[in-house]
Design a protein around this motif. Structure first.
Motif, PDB file in Angstrom:
ATOM      1  N   CYS A  14       6.087   8.395   3.362  1.00 35.69           N
ATOM      2  CA  CYS A  14       5.988   6.960   3.057  1.00 35.69           C
ATOM      3  C   CYS A  14       7.348   6.265   3.106  1.00 35.69           C
ATOM      4  N   LEU A  15       8.375   6.952   2.651  1.00 32.47           N
ATOM      5  CA  LEU A  15       9.722   6.369   2.714  1.00 32.47           C
ATOM      6  C   LEU A  15      10.164   6.182   4.159  1.00 32.47           C
ATOM      7  N   ASP A  16       9.893   7.178   5.003  1.00 29.14           N
ATOM      8  CA  ASP A  16      10.338   7.123   6.400  1.00 29.14           C
ATOM      9  C   ASP A  16       9.520   6.128   7.229  1.00 29.14           C
ATOM     10  N   GLU A  17       8.251   5.944   6.881  1.00 29.83           N
ATOM     11  CA  GLU A  17       7.355   5.093   7.670  1.00 29.83           C
ATOM     12  C   GLU A  17       7.039   3.764   6.993  1.00 29.83           C
ATOM     13  N   MET A  18       7.778   3.430   5.952  1.00 30.79           N
ATOM     14  CA  MET A  18       7.488   2.223   5.172  1.00 30.79           C
ATOM     15  C   MET A  18       7.532   0.961   6.043  1.00 30.79           C
ATOM     16  N   PRO A  19       6.422   0.224   6.147  1.00 31.09           N
ATOM     17  CA  PRO A  19       6.440  -1.009   6.947  1.00 31.09           C
ATOM     18  C   PRO A  19       7.146  -2.141   6.209  1.00 31.09           C
ATOM     19  N   GLU A  20       7.676  -3.081   6.967  1.00 30.90           N
ATOM     20  CA  GLU A  20       8.256  -4.283   6.361  1.00 30.90           C
ATOM     21  C   GLU A  20       7.128  -5.257   6.030  1.00 30.90           C
ATOM     22  N   GLY A  21       7.472  -6.299   5.273  1.00 32.79           N
ATOM     23  CA  GLY A  21       6.472  -7.325   4.992  1.00 32.79           C
ATOM     24  C   GLY A  21       6.413  -7.692   3.531  1.00 32.79           C
ATOM     25  N   LYS A  22       5.442  -8.526   3.207  1.00 32.36           N
ATOM     26  CA  LYS A  22       5.319  -9.044   1.847  1.00 32.36           C
ATOM     27  C   LYS A  22       4.675  -8.016   0.924  1.00 32.36           C
ATOM     28  N   LEU A  23       4.720  -8.330  -0.371  1.00 33.31           N
ATOM     29  CA  LEU A  23       4.224  -7.408  -1.383  1.00 33.31           C
ATOM     30  C   LEU A  23       2.879  -7.822  -1.961  1.00 33.31           C
ATOM     31  N   GLN A  80       2.943  19.137  -1.767  1.00 32.70           N
ATOM     32  CA  GLN A  80       2.200  18.153  -0.969  1.00 32.70           C
ATOM     33  C   GLN A  80       2.617  16.724  -1.329  1.00 32.70           C
ATOM     34  N   SER A  81       2.781  16.456  -2.619  1.00 39.08           N
ATOM     35  CA  SER A  81       3.190  15.120  -3.056  1.00 39.08           C
ATOM     36  C   SER A  81       4.582  14.775  -2.554  1.00 39.08           C
ATOM     37  N   LEU A  82       5.482  15.744  -2.567  1.00 35.96           N
ATOM     38  CA  LEU A  82       6.837  15.509  -2.048  1.00 35.96           C
ATOM     39  C   LEU A  82       6.785  15.149  -0.567  1.00 35.96           C
ATOM     40  N   ASP A  83       5.913  15.825   0.184  1.00 38.15           N
ATOM     41  CA  ASP A  83       5.755  15.516   1.617  1.00 38.15           C
ATOM     42  C   ASP A  83       5.226  14.096   1.815  1.00 38.15           C
ATOM     43  N   GLN A 113       0.825  -1.204   0.000  1.00 37.56           N
ATOM     44  CA  GLN A 113       0.000   0.000   0.000  1.00 37.56           C
ATOM     45  C   GLN A 113       0.862   1.259   0.000  1.00 37.56           C
ATOM     46  N   TYR A 114       1.955   1.234   0.747  1.00 33.24           N
ATOM     47  CA  TYR A 114       2.851   2.393   0.794  1.00 33.24           C
ATOM     48  C   TYR A 114       3.575   2.567  -0.539  1.00 33.24           C
ATOM     49  N   ILE A 115       3.975   1.471  -1.168  1.00 34.22           N
ATOM     50  CA  ILE A 115       4.649   1.561  -2.471  1.00 34.22           C
ATOM     51  C   ILE A 115       3.696   2.129  -3.515  1.00 34.22           C
ATOM     52  N   ARG A 116       2.449   1.659  -3.487  1.00 36.30           N
ATOM     53  CA  ARG A 116       1.449   2.206  -4.405  1.00 36.30           C
ATOM     54  C   ARG A 116       1.309   3.719  -4.229  1.00 36.30           C
TER      55      ARG A 116
END
Length: 412
Positions: free
Chosen positions: A279-288, A271-274, A94-97
């Motif tokens: 998302c980069l800083d808070e990206m969770p680990e796990g499967k795709l 806003q998009s840059l923020d 979801q974060y990558i999307r």
């Protein structure tokens, strides 16, 4: 004495148009007094083709609806399909999307800024903005393998990960666009020529925006605080307090003209840059992927009866998909798409009334139209109002061609 009126057709083929549409105007001098907008020149039957394929094939067909915003329709498609199937993409996916969606928003806004400058003859500004846009396309190619048509989304997740080695490149890009966007604000919002050509042009009131169902930056420029990411958050947007960008928050009032929509898009880049940085800083680990095996995914679709409506806030505005699975096949039995241009083109006629002929290209470019996103069949009727079937239409076309050949003396 009545003033002489002249008929001015623009399109479907015209230097100011990148895709086919027809604007028919009647003018008195340079003032437009009557206007009619005709669409339906870009019917490709994508929805029909999508209902003849399996869901994965249809997903990548949806990516071809629009060549510029090629993640907008796949995003809406996967969100909708997941609702219908009762599955949820893993948090990391979801974060990558969300990151890919915001990268596309930035490149689309910069592209629009260049196109509007081009439509008013400011080509040096077009080349400067598009040169700046290249840095972002390079990042998209790094993450997905393509500069356009990324083929990265999947029902239940994503096909590619954002690796640690990618993070530095993305953050360097963010730093670059923090500076570049401030330069764009200075040029677009302070340049007297650009301001003179956009202030008061294509002016849409808040009332008119609501009545005409305008969406995206067009509606927000008129002061309507609406954004799917804010109103119906999905994926990582549910963890982010996204607030729709409107002119009254920036300068205290919303005039809803071409200048205000320029302002909205420029501040949406910030806003998009923020959002990407978050998302980069808070990206969770796990499967795709929720269901990594594609065969198992298609098997689930064959066993599922369900329907859903899903939406994504694309750069031009909300994209809405409807999907129905009948439990008999591995693809959608019904698939319907509504793109933002389908709503926003409704603003052209009222905006053009009373405008100057020279403003037609700016009003057309104002909404950032996509004719291919308006993929609709044109219905042709005879003089009695009856629908002409395909066989009759073909016969009439052949007869007309023969008649023209005879009149011109052309031998077959």
């Amino acid at each position: 004495m009545a003033k002489t009126q002249y008929y001015v057709p623009v399109g479907p083929i015209h230097p100011a148009l990148k895709e086919p549409i027809r604007v028919e105007a009647r003018v008195e001098g340079e003032k437009i007094v009557e206007v009619d907008v005709k669409r339906g020149f870009a019917h490709r039957g994508i929805e029909y083709m999508g209902m003849k394929r399996n869901a994965i094939q249809t997903l990548y067909l949806s990516e071809r609806i629009c060549g510029i915003c090629s993640i907008s329709h796949p995003y809406a498609f996967v969100v909708t399909a997941e609702k219908a199937l009762g599955i949820e993409a893993p948090p990391r996916a979801q974060y990558i999307r969300t990151i890919i969606g915001e990268l596309e928003r930035i490149h689309s806004h910069i592209l629009w800024l260049g196109v509007v400058a081009h439509e008013m003859g400011f080509d040096s500004l077009l080349f400067w903005t598009w040169k700046g846009r290249e840095r972002l396309l390079d990042i998209l190619e790094l993450l997905t393998g393509n500069r356009i048509n990324y083929s990265v989304f999947m029902i239940g997740g994503v096909r590619r990960d954002i690796k640690e080695s990618h993070v530095k490149a993305i953050k360097d890009m963010i730093s670059y666009y923090r500076i570049f966007n401030e330069e764009m604000k200075e040029v677009f919002l302070s340049d007297p020529v650009y301001k003179a050509r956009t202030r008061g042009v294509a002016q849409l009131s808040k009332k008119m925006a609501l009545e005409l169902n305008a969406v995206g930056p067009v509606a927000r420029a008129a002061g309507v605080r609406m954004d799917i990411r804010q109103d119906i958050p999905y994926d990582a947007y549910a963890d982010i307090d996204v607030r729709a960008v409107v002119p009254q928050d920036i300068v205290g009032e919303a005039r809803g003209d071409a200048y205000d929509i320029t302002m909205v898009r420029l501040y949406e880049i910030d806003q998009s840059l923020d959002i990407i940085e978050y998302c980069l800083d808070e990206m969770p680990e796990g499967k795709l992927m929720a269901i990594p095996n594609y065969v198992a995914l298609l098997a689930k679709i064959r066993r599922t009866q369900g329907e859903a409506i899903g939406a994504h806030e694309a750069p031009r505005g909300e994209v809405i998909h409807y999907i129905k699975f009948d439990g008999k096949r591995d693809g959608p039995s019904v698939w319907k798409v509504i793109a933002p241009s389908y709503n926003n083109i409704n603003t052209w006629a009222p905006l053009l009334l009373g405008a100057e002929v020279a403003d037609i290209p700016i009003v057309v470019a104002y909404i950032d139209p996509c004719m291919c996103c308006n993929d609709r069949i044109a219905v042709v009727r005879d003089e009695d109002g009856r629908v002409i079937d395909p066989a009759t239409l073909h016969r009439k076309a052949v007869e007309k061609t023969r008649k023209l050949r005879e009149e011109l003396g052309v031998r077959t």
